[in-house]
Design an enzyme around this catalytic site. Structure first.
Site, PDB file in Angstrom:
ATOM      1  N   LYS A 178      36.217  19.060  38.475  1.00 47.38           N
ATOM      2  CA  LYS A 178      36.833  20.284  37.938  1.00 47.38           C
ATOM      3  C   LYS A 178      35.803  21.399  38.061  1.00 47.38           C
ATOM      4  CE  LYS A 178      40.722  21.492  35.841  1.00 47.38           C
ATOM      5  NZ  LYS A 178      42.043  20.873  36.036  1.00 47.38           N
TER       6      LYS A 178
HETATM    7  P1  NAD Z   1      48.756  29.535  34.526  1.00 53.09           P
HETATM    8  O1  NAD Z   1      47.544  30.356  34.402  1.00 53.09           O
HETATM    9  O2  NAD Z   1      49.612  29.669  35.744  1.00 53.09           O
HETATM   10  O3  NAD Z   1      49.727  29.768  33.258  1.00 53.09           O
HETATM   11  C1  NAD Z   1      49.296  29.557  31.947  1.00 53.09           C
HETATM   12  C2  NAD Z   1      50.395  30.016  30.988  1.00 53.09           C
HETATM   13  O4  NAD Z   1      49.996  29.701  29.645  1.00 53.09           O
HETATM   14  C3  NAD Z   1      50.654  31.520  31.025  1.00 53.09           C
HETATM   15  O5  NAD Z   1      52.019  31.760  30.808  1.00 53.09           O
HETATM   16  C4  NAD Z   1      49.841  32.041  29.826  1.00 53.09           C
HETATM   17  O6  NAD Z   1      50.345  33.247  29.299  1.00 53.09           O
HETATM   18  C5  NAD Z   1      50.049  30.899  28.856  1.00 53.09           C
HETATM   19  N1  NAD Z   1      49.017  30.805  27.833  1.00 53.09           N
HETATM   20  C6  NAD Z   1      47.683  31.022  27.967  1.00 53.09           C
HETATM   21  N2  NAD Z   1      47.078  30.860  26.779  1.00 53.09           N
HETATM   22  C7  NAD Z   1      48.037  30.524  25.896  1.00 53.09           C
HETATM   23  C8  NAD Z   1      48.042  30.229  24.516  1.00 53.09           C
HETATM   24  N3  NAD Z   1      46.901  30.249  23.824  1.00 53.09           N
HETATM   25  N4  NAD Z   1      49.229  29.900  23.926  1.00 53.09           N
HETATM   26  C9  NAD Z   1      50.365  29.883  24.649  1.00 53.09           C
HETATM   27  N5  NAD Z   1      50.430  30.163  25.963  1.00 53.09           N
HETATM   28  C10 NAD Z   1      49.281  30.481  26.560  1.00 53.09           C
HETATM   29  O7  NAD Z   1      48.275  28.019  34.316  1.00 53.09           O
HETATM   30  P2  NAD Z   1      48.933  26.691  34.888  1.00 53.09           P
HETATM   31  O8  NAD Z   1      48.367  26.429  36.232  1.00 53.09           O
HETATM   32  O9  NAD Z   1      50.389  26.725  34.664  1.00 53.09           O
HETATM   33  O10 NAD Z   1      48.240  25.614  33.914  1.00 53.09           O
HETATM   34  C11 NAD Z   1      48.713  25.355  32.597  1.00 53.09           C
HETATM   35  C12 NAD Z   1      48.192  24.005  32.157  1.00 53.09           C
HETATM   36  O11 NAD Z   1      48.639  22.992  33.082  1.00 53.09           O
HETATM   37  C13 NAD Z   1      46.673  23.861  32.117  1.00 53.09           C
HETATM   38  O12 NAD Z   1      46.317  22.966  31.082  1.00 53.09           O
HETATM   39  C14 NAD Z   1      46.351  23.231  33.462  1.00 53.09           C
HETATM   40  O13 NAD Z   1      45.118  22.536  33.440  1.00 53.09           O
HETATM   41  C15 NAD Z   1      47.514  22.289  33.617  1.00 53.09           C
HETATM   42  N6  NAD Z   1      47.821  21.872  34.972  1.00 53.09           N
HETATM   43  C16 NAD Z   1      47.972  22.779  35.997  1.00 53.09           C
HETATM   44  C17 NAD Z   1      48.288  22.317  37.265  1.00 53.09           C
HETATM   45  C18 NAD Z   1      48.473  23.256  38.437  1.00 53.09           C
HETATM   46  O14 NAD Z   1      48.658  22.766  39.575  1.00 53.09           O
HETATM   47  N7  NAD Z   1      48.454  24.572  38.245  1.00 53.09           N
HETATM   48  C19 NAD Z   1      48.455  20.953  37.504  1.00 53.09           C
HETATM   49  C20 NAD Z   1      48.324  20.067  36.441  1.00 53.09           C
HETATM   50  C21 NAD Z   1      48.009  20.548  35.193  1.00 53.09           C
END
Ligand code: NAD
Length: 419
Positions: free
Chosen positions: A109
Site C-alpha cells: 500500500k
Molecule cells: P473515493 O475517494 O473514490 O471515495 C470516498 C468517498 O467517501 C467519497 O464519497 C467521500 O466523500 C466519502 N468520505 C470520505 N470521508 C468520509 C467520512 N469521514 N464519512 C463519510 N464519507 C466519507 O474512495 P474509494 O476508492 O471509493 O475508496 C473507499 C474505500 O474503499 C476505502 O476504504 C478504500 O480503501 C476501499 N477500496 C477501494 C478500492 C478501489 O478500487 N478504489 C478497492 C477496494 C477497497
C-alpha cells in the site's frame, strides 16, 4: 462521525486480526513473527512547485508487507493526515486480500498525506509525478504494482505510468493498474469493487434466506466504490434507500433516484440537500432500518458505540476496516452477517490482476469476459470462506483470514529462509 473511545493503531488492529487467524491455524512462533511484520517500508519527503510559486514539502509512503506469493499489489491513497501506521495496516490487509481470492500477488500500500481536493490539476500532476519518482525504486511489473484507492483516480494512475515509462525510456503499462482504457487499462476496472460487492451481497442474501421481495441498502461513501455499488445493486433489483459522502447524505425509504442524484451532485458538488430524499448524517445512515449496510468510505465507522444500534441483517464491507474489533464481537453476538473487507471489496484487485495480465500479454479482453471471470473468482472465494466459517464455527472475518494466512504461510515455508 462515530468516535471510538479506546483508539488503537490501525496496524495493531491488523496484527490483532492476524493473531486470531494464527491461533486458529496453530502457526509456529517463527512463521507468526515473520508474517506479523511488514517486509519493506519506505517514507519519502519531497518538494512540489505550487501554482503560487511556493514550494511545499509532502510526505509519502510505500510499504510492502509480503511478496512470497508474487509481486506486491496495492493501492495508492491521497488522504489528509495519512500515517505510516495506517499504510502498514493496509499493506498487510492486501496480502490477505490477494491470498483469499487466490491471486498470485503479495500485499502493498502507499500514499501521500494530502487532501487532493485542495490542489489544482497541475499541482496534483506535479505531486503525483514526484511521488512516483520517489517510490520508483520499489515499483515495476515484476516487483510492485500500484492501483487507485481513496483520493486517487485513473488519471493519476496514467501520470504514474507515464513517469515510470519516461524513466525506463519505453512504455511500461503493467507497472500500475486502474489506468484509463487508452493507456492499457481494463474494461470493468472502475466498477469492479462495486460489482464484486454486488455479487457477494446477492450470494449472502440467498444464504441468509432473506424473504423480503426488495431488500433495501444504505451506502456510506459515494466515490469509486460507493457509486458503482449503488448503481449495480439497483440494477440487480435491490433498493438503495440511502447514500452519503463526507458532508452527509440523503435517505428515501421508497428508494433514491440515482440519475437525479447525479444531476444534483454535478450542481452542488455533494449529496446534501438532495430534494429526492431527506438529509441524513453519516452516523444516522449506519443505523437505518435496512437489509444491507455497505460502509464504503473510511475506517472505524462501526464501533463499540454504535454496533448495538445497527439494524441491517447484512454488512458488506466496501471500505477497508470499517468495523472495529470490538464492534465485530457485538455484531457477531447479534447475528449480523458480515462479509469482511478482504473478501467483499476484492473485486478491485481481481480486475487489477486482469489488467496486469492483459498488459503483460498486450492482448485485451471484452468486458463480458472480465465480469464473468470476476464473478467466478469472487464467488468461489465467498463459498470457501463460508464453508470454513460454518465448518470451523468461526466468524466470516476470521475464516477469511485463516484461509488467506494459511496460503501465505505455505508459500513462505516452502520457499524457506534465505540464505
Ligand atoms: P473515493 O475517494 O473514490 O471515495 C470516498 C468517498 O467517501 C467519497 O464519497 C467521500 O466523500 C466519502 N468520505 C470520505 N470521508 C468520509 C467520512 N469521514 N464519512 C463519510 N464519507 C466519507 O474512495 P474509494 O476508492 O471509493 O475508496 C473507499 C474505500 O474503499 C476505502 O476504504 C478504500 O480503501 C476501499 N477500496 C477501494 C478500492 C478501489 O478500487 N478504489 C478497492 C477496494 C477497497
Amino acid at each position: 462521525m462515530p468516535v471510538e473511545l479506546k483508539q488503537e493503531s490501525a496496524y495493531s488492529t491488523a496484527q490483532h486480526q492476524f493473531d486470531l487467524a494464527a491461533d486458529v491455524l496453530g502457526l509456529s512462533e517463527n512463521t507468526r513473527n515473520l508474517l506479523r511484520e511488514v517486509k519493506r517500508e519506505l517514507v519519502v519527503h519531497f518538494p512540489v512547485h505550487m501554482d503560487d510559486n511556493s514550494i511545499e514539502l509532502f510526505t509519502g509512503y510505500r510499504v510492502q508487507h509480503n511478496i512470497s506469493r508474487g509481486p506486491a499489489k496495492g493501492g495508492i491513497r491521497y488522504q489528509e493526515g495519512l500515517t505510516l501506521d495506517a499504510v502498514k495496516a493496509m499493506a498487510m490487509l492486501m496480502t490477505w486480500k490477494c491470498a483469499v481470492v487466490g491471486l498470485p500477488y503479495g500485499g502493498a500500500k502507499g500514499g501521500v498525506a494530502v487532501n487532493p481536493n485542495r490542489l489544482s490539476l497541475s499541482e496534483l500532476e506535479h505531486l503525483t509525478r514526484r511521488y512516483a519518482t520517489e517510490i520508483a525504486i520499489l515499483i515495476g511489473p515484476e516487483k510492485d504494482v500500484p492501483a487507485p484507492d481513496m483520493g486517487t483516480t485513473p488519471q493519476i494512475m496514467a501520470w504514474i505510468m507515464d513517469t515510470l515509462s519516461m524513466h525506463a525510456g519505453h512504455s511500461v503499462p503493467a507497472s500500475v493498474t486502474g489506468k484509463p482504457l487508452d493507456v492499457g487499462g481494463s474494461e470493468g476496472r472502475d466498477e469492479a469493487p462495486g460489482r464484486g460487492l454486488t455479487f457477494l451481497t446477492l450470494e449472502a442474501l440467498k444464504y441468509l434466506h432473506v424473504q423480503e421481495e426488495t431488500p433495501t441498502v444504505a451506502i456510506q461513501g459515494y466515490g469509486t466504490v460507493g457509486r458503482s455499488s449503488a448503481r449495480l445493486m439497483t440494477e440487480a433489483g435491490l433498493k438503495v434507500v440511502a447514500v452519503s459522502d463526507s458532508r452527509g447524505g440523503a435517505h428515501n425509504p421508497k428508494g433514491l433516484d440515482l440519475e437525479a442524484l447525479e444531476e444534483h451532485r454535478k450542481v452542488r458538488g455533494g449529496i446534501s440537500g438532495f430534494k429526492g430524499g431527506e438529509d441524513v448524517t453519516n452516523a444516522e445512515l449506519l443505523e437505518l432500518p435496512v437489509t444491507v449496510l455497505v460502509p464504503a468510505a473510511v475506517e472505524n465507522q462501526i464501533t463499540a458505540q454504535n454496533a448495538g444500534r445497527v439494524k441491517a441483517r447484512l454488512i458488506t464491507e466496501g471500505a477497508n476496516v470499517p468495523v472495529t474489533p470490538e464492534a465485530d464481537r457485538i455484531l457477531h453476538d447479534r447475528d449480523v452477517f458480515v462479509i469482511p473487507d478482504i473478501l467483499a471489496n476484492s473485486g478491485g484487485v481481481i480486475v487489477s490482476y486482469f489488467e496486469w495480465v492483459q498488459d503483460l500479454q498486450a492482448f485485451f479482453w471484452e468486458g463480458e469476459e472480465i465480469n464473468t471471470k470476476l464473478h467466478h473468482i469472487i464467488t468461489r472465494a465467498f463459498y470457501e470462506v463460508l464453508h470454513t466459517s460454518v465448518n470451523k464455527r468461526l466468524p466470516m472475518r476470521t475464516a477469511a483470514y485463516a484461509l488467506a494466512v494459511q496460503k501465505v504461510a505455505n508459500a513462505t515455508l516452502v520457499r524457506g529462509v534465505y540464505p
